[in-house]
Structures are given as C-alpha cells and as structure tokens.
Design a protein around this motif. Structure first.
Motif, short mmCIF file in Angstrom:
data_model
loop_
_atom_site.label_atom_id
_atom_site.label_comp_id
_atom_site.label_asym_id
_atom_site.label_seq_id
_atom_site.Cartn_x
_atom_site.Cartn_y
_atom_site.Cartn_z
N LYS A 1 0.83 -1.22 0.00
CA LYS A 1 0.00 0.00 0.00
C LYS A 1 0.86 1.26 0.00
CE LYS A 1 -4.47 -1.20 1.44
NZ LYS A 1 -5.58 -0.42 1.82
N GLU B 1 -2.56 -0.62 -4.12
CA GLU B 1 -3.73 -0.81 -3.24
C GLU B 1 -4.29 -2.23 -3.34
OE1 GLU B 1 -5.32 1.19 -0.93
OE2 GLU B 1 -3.57 2.48 -1.16
N GLY C 1 -2.01 -4.79 -1.79
CA GLY C 1 -2.05 -4.62 -0.34
C GLY C 1 -3.30 -5.23 0.26
N GLU C 2 -4.44 -4.99 -0.35
CA GLU C 2 -5.70 -5.55 0.15
C GLU C 2 -5.70 -7.07 0.07
OE1 GLU C 2 -8.32 -4.19 1.80
OE2 GLU C 2 -7.07 -2.39 1.87
#
Length: 173
Positions: free
Chosen positions: A124, A129, A132-133
């Motif tokens: 992130k 993003e 990272g999620e």
C-alpha cells in the motif's frame, strides 16, 4: 565444545543440567535423544542471537528427528530466525512446513499472518492498493485460523479483524 558446556550464567547452567538429566532418563532411542540435544543447543544459540549456529543445530536435529510434532517446532524456530533476519519468504516456507506437520500450531499461523500484513502495508505504501488488500485478506485468513485454535490469544489481531471488517466471527474472547 558443545553449547551446553559454554553457558555462563546460573539459570542457563541449571537448565542445561536439568535438560541433560531428563534426556538421560527419557525412555526413548539414542537417535531421538541426539535430536533433542541438537534442538536444545539450537534454542540456546537462538536465544543468544547466534542464528547461524542455531540453524546448524536445527538442521542436524531435523536429520535425526522422526516425530512430526517435534519436527514442526524445529521448523517453526527456523522460521523465526529467517523472519528476524528479514527473510520473509524463507520464513513463510518454514512456517508452512511446520503447519503441514502440525496444523494446530497457532503461533506459526499468527507469524504467517504478521508477515502477510507487513507485506500488505509495504504494498500500500508503494501505491499498490489491490495487492495490499489481497495480502491483508491473506493475513486475515491465517489470523482467523490461529484465533480458532487459541481464542484468548492475538487480541491485536482480533481487533484488527473487527476494525478492518474482515471478521465474520461472532465470538473472539
């Protein structure tokens, strides 16, 4: 000179004497006793920060140890060393091997989750993003497994699961 003969403080010497007595009295074969001696020396070296020596002892213990539960703890400790050295992928390999041998090892599940969470944060920060999620989701799955085994442990993880919306578990504590 074996590590057990080099301990300088009273507590280490006392532990060594007791461990040697227990080892002599155990009703098991010589190979298992040797494996335990290597494991014990590995733990002592690891506690002293002598990671190369600890890994050598753990590798010798793995050559001799036949019990899958005992092997899982050796592998887990090897994972701890690699994780502390920042070698997360290698640590993950050892943690997964430990879990393959002992699926009821919440500390290995927790450590896997910690690494995935750390990697998720780095992703992130780098602007990835979605990656990272995905890593956070992986961390959540491992933390849920650890919490199912040890419901009173990993309070911070339980809070993170709740606040991040990644928990469908009703009871944590």
């Amino acid at each position: 000179m074996p590590r057990t003969q080099r301990n300088d403080n009273f507590i280490d010497k006392s532990f060594t004497v007791m461990a040697d007595l227990i080892l002599k009295m155990l009703p098991t074969n010589q190979q298992a006793k040797e494996a335990f001696a290597y494991y014990r020396d590995g733990m002592s070296a690891q506690a002293d920060g002598e990671y190369a020596e600890a890994l050598e002892n753990y590798q010798e213990a793995l050559k001799l140890e036949n019990d899958s539960n005992d092997r899982s703890y050796i592998l887990y400790n090897m994972g701890l060393i690699y994780a502390s050295n920042g070698e997360h992928e290698k640590a993950l390999e050892f943690y997964h091997e430990a879990i393959d041998l002992n699926p009821k090892m919440p500390q290995a599940l927790n450590n896997i989750a910690v690494i995935y969470h750390y990697q998720g944060e780095r992703a992130k920060e780098a602007g990835n993003e979605d990656e990272g999620e995905a890593l956070f989701d992986r961390a959540a799955e491992y933390w849920k497994q650890a919490i199912r085994i040890a419901p009173n442990n990993y309070i911070e993880a339980q809070n993170w699961l709740k606040t991040s919306g990644r928990s469908e578990m009703d009871v944590f504590f």
